[in-house]
Design an enzyme around this catalytic site. Structure first.
Site, PDB file in Angstrom:
ATOM      1  CG  HIS A 168      -1.878  -1.169   1.658  1.00  0.00           C
ATOM      2  ND1 HIS A 168      -2.947  -1.631   0.958  1.00  0.00           N
ATOM      3  CD2 HIS A 168      -1.219  -2.376   2.216  1.00  0.00           C
ATOM      4  CE1 HIS A 168      -3.254  -2.831   1.208  1.00  0.00           C
ATOM      5  NE2 HIS A 168      -2.389  -3.872   1.739  1.00  0.00           N
ATOM      6  CB  SER A 293      14.606  16.864 -19.213  1.00  0.00           C
ATOM      7  OG  SER A 293      13.742  18.470 -19.421  1.00  0.00           O
TER       8      SER A 293
END
Length: 448
Positions: A168, A293
């Site tokens: 989780h 990038s």
């Protein structure tokens, strides 16, 4: 020559160098070649039966007939397309080019036995499954096995590397990095085993599957037995015994679902690795000249895993449509399967792009031991499970609640706070010694 800059689909454009092997199985030229192969082998099988009218044929001409598909060239495909402009029927055009070849071989008296008693789907529903079978064996399986073997290599290399697990998204009982890779190896192995054992179905039985034309012309022959031998032994497929005009595609649907599950497993792997990279468990090798990038020079993006995930998603959507649509046809047939079947190479192409992207990404991974060790050291609360389980064994009162009270405070649980807690326990020194030996790096269970 295909212009990859003007291709509509990226599998024939941007990614052509990654998918071009599939052109030998799923291009229009390949489909024509596979159709010719089935037609020629069927004619030869009739000669070897033999039908009475074919007893006199010169068997030494069979290799010359086979050369039409063995030595198939673009010019041959173009000739078929020229014929198709007149016939407006693609399978009939294949029949006619074979008859042209027979004229050249002085076999004209036998040429009406080309496509004898058949409908187009007897050719399509053998040619296309045959192309799928050989593409799987010769292109798909070797590449997906490369991915599987790299995962296996990582599982072995990192067998003894402890890692904080997360359930989780929260810190959980530690695991071994090698074992987490082994999970994907096992999942893939099960699917690949199913894939290798999957029968590739084919239909071969005349206009509506009953050998009507064959039986009326030669009622004394066992045409079902003939077809079973031809499809199963000569072509290496699995003939469906009861069909309409088309194969019912149930087994092919199962095959596509199998391929989709493989991509789903690898999507799961790609996302996990992407997350590990974001957590700095892995760094990536930098290739000179590459840009991460356009705006941020420091970035090395996990683009290979993202590219893989995206292509697996497209492949899965098409596999799902193939599996859901193909088994559904109105009465003895409609034409919807025909146009859908022409796309079987598209999802496989996207799968191949995904495999190659994963392999490229995995080749860049560098394990960052410091990050894994830091996360383990910062999460001493995860040994609480082990402590309370030992206390349960010893009959200690309400051990779960005691550890819950400790670990759910707003204070960060550290090595020291765990050590202090152990000293407060009313247990023997031998048990305390056992508890003191627990640490996030050692509380990793068993992994063979």
């Amino acid at each position: 020559m295909l212009n990859t800059l003007t291709a509509i689909s990226p599998v024939d454009g941007r990614y052509r160098n990654k998918t071009e092997k599939l052109a030998d199985y799923f291009s229009e030229q390949a489909l024509i070649r596979y159709r010719i192969r089935v037609e020629v082998e069927y004619f030869i099988a009739l000669c070897e039966l033999p039908l009475p009218q074919l007893k006199g044929i010169d068997h030494t001409k069979f290799d010359d007939l086979r050369s039409l598909y063995v030595d198939f060239h673009t010019e041959d495909a173009e000739r078929v397309k020229e014929i198709e402009k007149v016939t407006n029927h693609d399978v009939k055009a294949v029949e006619y080019i074979i008859k042209e070849k027979m004229d050249q071989l002085n076999l004209s008296e036998y040429k009406e036995f080309v496509h004898f008693g058949l409908t187009s789907q007897d050719i399509n529903n053998t040619a296309i499954p045959l192309s799928i079978k050989e593409a799987l064996e010769e292109v798909y399986m070797p590449m997906v096995e490369d991915v599987r073997d790299q995962l296996e290599a990582f599982a072995k290399e990192w067998h003894d590397v402890p890692m904080l697990a997360r359930t989780h998204g929260q810190p959980a009982s530690p695991t071994m990095l090698g074992k987490e890779f082994r999970v994907f190896v096992e999942r893939l192995d099960k699917q690949l085993s199913m894939l290798q054992d999957a029968p590739i179905p084919a239909k071969f039985g005349g206009a509506t599957g009953n050998f009507n034309a064959h039986h009326v012309a030669y009622p004394d022959y066992d045409w079902a037995a003939f077809a079973n031998h031809f499809v199963d032994e000569t072509l290496g497929l699995n003939r469906s015994q009861y069909t309409t005009q088309i194969e019912h595609y149930d087994l092919l649907a199962a095959l596509f679902d199998n391929l989709r599950r493989i991509d789903t497993i690898l999507t799961d792997y790609a996302r996990d690795t992407w997350t590990y990279i974001s957590m700095e468990y892995f760094k990536q090798r930098i290739k000179a000249g590459e840009v991460g990038s356009s705006a941020m020079p420091h970035k090395v993006n996990p683009i290979d895993f993202e590219n893989a995930e995206g292509n697996f998603g497209i492949a899965g959507a098409i596999y799902a449509h193939l599996a859901q649509k193909l088994p559904v046809s109105r009465l003895q047939r409609d034409l919807t399967d025909s146009t859908v079947l022409r796309n079987v190479g598209v999802p496989m192409a996207h799968s191949l792009i995904g495999f190659q992207s994963l392999l490229k990404g995995m080749g860049k991974l560098i394990l960052n031991h410091e990050a894994l060790e830091r996360d383990l050291e910062n999460n001493w609360a995860v040994v609480a499970e082990g402590i309370q389980t030992i206390l349960r064994r010893e009959g200690y009162p309400k051990p779960y609640e005691a550890l819950k009270a400790l670990t759910r405070t707003n204070q960060h649980i550290t090595r020291e706070s765990i050590a202090e807690f152990i000293e407060t326990l009313n247990v023997s020194e031998s048990v305390k010694k056992e508890l003191r030996a627990l640490s996030p790096a050692t509380y990793t269970g068993i992994f063979r």
